[in-house]
Design a protein around this motif. Structure first.
Motif, PDB file in Angstrom:
ATOM      1  N   VAL A 195       0.879  -1.786  -0.584  1.00  0.00           N
ATOM      2  CA  VAL A 195       0.025   0.092   0.262  1.00  0.00           C
ATOM      3  C   VAL A 195       0.825   1.144   0.219  1.00  0.00           C
ATOM      4  O   VAL A 195       2.131   0.879   0.636  1.00  0.00           O
ATOM      5  CB  VAL A 195      -1.256  -0.012   1.064  1.00  0.00           C
ATOM      6  CG1 VAL A 195      -1.790  -1.148   1.245  1.00  0.00           C
ATOM      7  CG2 VAL A 195      -0.036   0.090   2.392  1.00  0.00           C
ATOM      8  N   ASN A 196       0.132   2.439  -0.351  1.00  0.00           N
ATOM      9  CA  ASN A 196       1.322   3.549  -0.473  1.00  0.00           C
ATOM     10  C   ASN A 196       0.069   4.297   0.154  1.00  0.00           C
ATOM     11  O   ASN A 196      -0.606   4.956   0.860  1.00  0.00           O
ATOM     12  CB  ASN A 196       1.280   3.844  -2.117  1.00  0.00           C
ATOM     13  CG  ASN A 196       0.016   4.413  -2.630  1.00  0.00           C
ATOM     14  OD1 ASN A 196      -0.770   4.592  -2.161  1.00  0.00           O
ATOM     15  ND2 ASN A 196       0.707   4.191  -3.971  1.00  0.00           N
ATOM     16  N   GLY A 197       0.497   6.505   0.241  1.00  0.00           N
ATOM     17  CA  GLY A 197      -0.171   6.489   1.465  1.00  0.00           C
ATOM     18  C   GLY A 197      -1.429   6.870   0.742  1.00  0.00           C
ATOM     19  O   GLY A 197      -2.774   7.181   1.033  1.00  0.00           O
ATOM     20  N   SER A 198      -1.770   7.016  -1.360  1.00  0.00           N
ATOM     21  CA  SER A 198      -3.053   7.051  -2.164  1.00  0.00           C
ATOM     22  C   SER A 198      -3.904   6.377  -0.848  1.00  0.00           C
ATOM     23  O   SER A 198      -5.529   6.432  -1.170  1.00  0.00           O
ATOM     24  CB  SER A 198      -2.660   7.013  -3.506  1.00  0.00           C
ATOM     25  OG  SER A 198      -3.833   7.482  -3.744  1.00  0.00           O
ATOM     26  N   ILE A 199      -3.407   4.903  -1.567  1.00  0.00           N
ATOM     27  CA  ILE A 199      -4.187   3.966  -0.874  1.00  0.00           C
ATOM     28  C   ILE A 199      -4.820   3.661   0.747  1.00  0.00           C
ATOM     29  O   ILE A 199      -5.576   3.866   1.334  1.00  0.00           O
ATOM     30  CB  ILE A 199      -3.516   2.295  -0.815  1.00  0.00           C
ATOM     31  CG1 ILE A 199      -3.267   2.339  -2.536  1.00  0.00           C
ATOM     32  CG2 ILE A 199      -4.742   1.368  -0.395  1.00  0.00           C
ATOM     33  CD1 ILE A 199      -2.784   1.120  -2.184  1.00  0.00           C
ATOM     34  N   LEU A 200      -4.036   4.761   1.532  1.00  0.00           N
ATOM     35  CA  LEU A 200      -4.506   4.995   2.573  1.00  0.00           C
ATOM     36  C   LEU A 200      -4.998   6.221   3.643  1.00  0.00           C
ATOM     37  O   LEU A 200      -6.454   5.718   3.715  1.00  0.00           O
ATOM     38  CB  LEU A 200      -3.038   5.224   3.744  1.00  0.00           C
ATOM     39  CG  LEU A 200      -2.260   4.064   3.928  1.00  0.00           C
ATOM     40  CD1 LEU A 200      -0.880   5.151   4.927  1.00  0.00           C
ATOM     41  CD2 LEU A 200      -2.286   3.257   4.806  1.00  0.00           C
ATOM     42  N   CYS A 201      -4.812   7.062   2.068  1.00  0.00           N
ATOM     43  CA  CYS A 201      -6.258   7.932   2.013  1.00  0.00           C
ATOM     44  C   CYS A 201      -7.680   7.690   1.711  1.00  0.00           C
ATOM     45  O   CYS A 201      -8.734   7.889   2.024  1.00  0.00           O
ATOM     46  CB  CYS A 201      -6.045   9.086   1.407  1.00  0.00           C
ATOM     47  SG  CYS A 201      -4.242  10.178   2.013  1.00  0.00           S
ATOM     48  N   GLY A 202      -7.676   6.292   0.039  1.00  0.00           N
ATOM     49  CA  GLY A 202      -8.645   5.803   0.266  1.00  0.00           C
ATOM     50  C   GLY A 202      -9.411   5.503   1.178  1.00  0.00           C
ATOM     51  O   GLY A 202     -10.459   5.170   0.695  1.00  0.00           O
ATOM     52  N   ASN A 203      -8.755   4.598   1.788  1.00  0.00           N
ATOM     53  CA  ASN A 203      -9.579   3.553   2.560  1.00  0.00           C
ATOM     54  C   ASN A 203      -9.778   4.560   3.757  1.00  0.00           C
ATOM     55  O   ASN A 203     -11.226   4.550   3.861  1.00  0.00           O
ATOM     56  CB  ASN A 203      -8.326   3.043   3.228  1.00  0.00           C
ATOM     57  CG  ASN A 203      -8.655   1.691   4.500  1.00  0.00           C
ATOM     58  OD1 ASN A 203      -9.294   0.506   3.793  1.00  0.00           O
ATOM     59  ND2 ASN A 203      -8.769   2.032   6.186  1.00  0.00           N
TER      60      ASN A 203
END
Length: 176
Positions: free
Chosen positions: A70-78
């Protein structure tokens, strides 16, 4: 970045969401079966929302089973997904307390629509990171149910003002 923290955090948030929903069901002051009748709409709204949260938990779990990183974008999306899921207890309480009235039913549909959009955005962020050859992309590239579900929510929102029961049937149909 390792995916286990995002899974653990999401599981915790979803457990809290279910806990909040059940705590909204207040026990009657009387000790008779008749005193339970006013809780029927509250209980039915809880059951439907429990099923929805369960579906999201199950789908989220399966999606992250195939994710490698995962990356920061996925963390934000989650987080965006969890935000909308966290509004389900509010919408559930409102439709139950107001016996499936039009405005609460339309707001319930809006929350469900935003959950679907957020889930789709998260899914797309994962596919963008992992590529078109990823297991997730292959699993969802022909996902017709997700598109039909979002369309059903979109229809259910204005239909709540025609008949809240039509909206309710659409929400139940999507859950099934």
């Amino acid at each position: 970045m390792n995916k286990t923290r995002i899974e653990a955090f999401s599981d915790g948030v979803l457990a809290i969401i279910i806990t909040i929903m059940v705590l909204e069901i207040k026990a009657p002051e009387q000790d008779s079966f008749e005193s339970l009748t006013h809780l029927i709409p509250v209980f039915l709204s809880y059951v439907l929302s429990f099923i929805y949260v369960g579906i999201y938990w199950n789908n989220h779990h399966h999606m992250f089973q195939v994710v490698k990183k995962v990356n920061g974008s996925i963390l934000c999306g989650n987080l965006f997904l969890l935000f909308w899921l966290s509004l389900i207890p509010f919408a559930t309480s409102w439709i139950g307390e107001h016996h499936f009235a039009a405005v609460p039913m339309s707001i319930y549909g809006f929350v469900l629509l935003m959950c679907a959009i957020a889930y789709n955005l998260l899914q797309n962020k994962i596919i963008k990171l992992e590529g078109k050859d990823s297991v997730l992309h292959r699993a969802v590239e022909k996902d017709l149910k997700g598109k039909i579900s979002a369309l059903a929510y979109l229809l259910a929102i204005p239909l709540a003002f025609v008949s809240p029961w039509i909206s309710g049937l659409l929400y139940i149909a999507v859950a099934m």
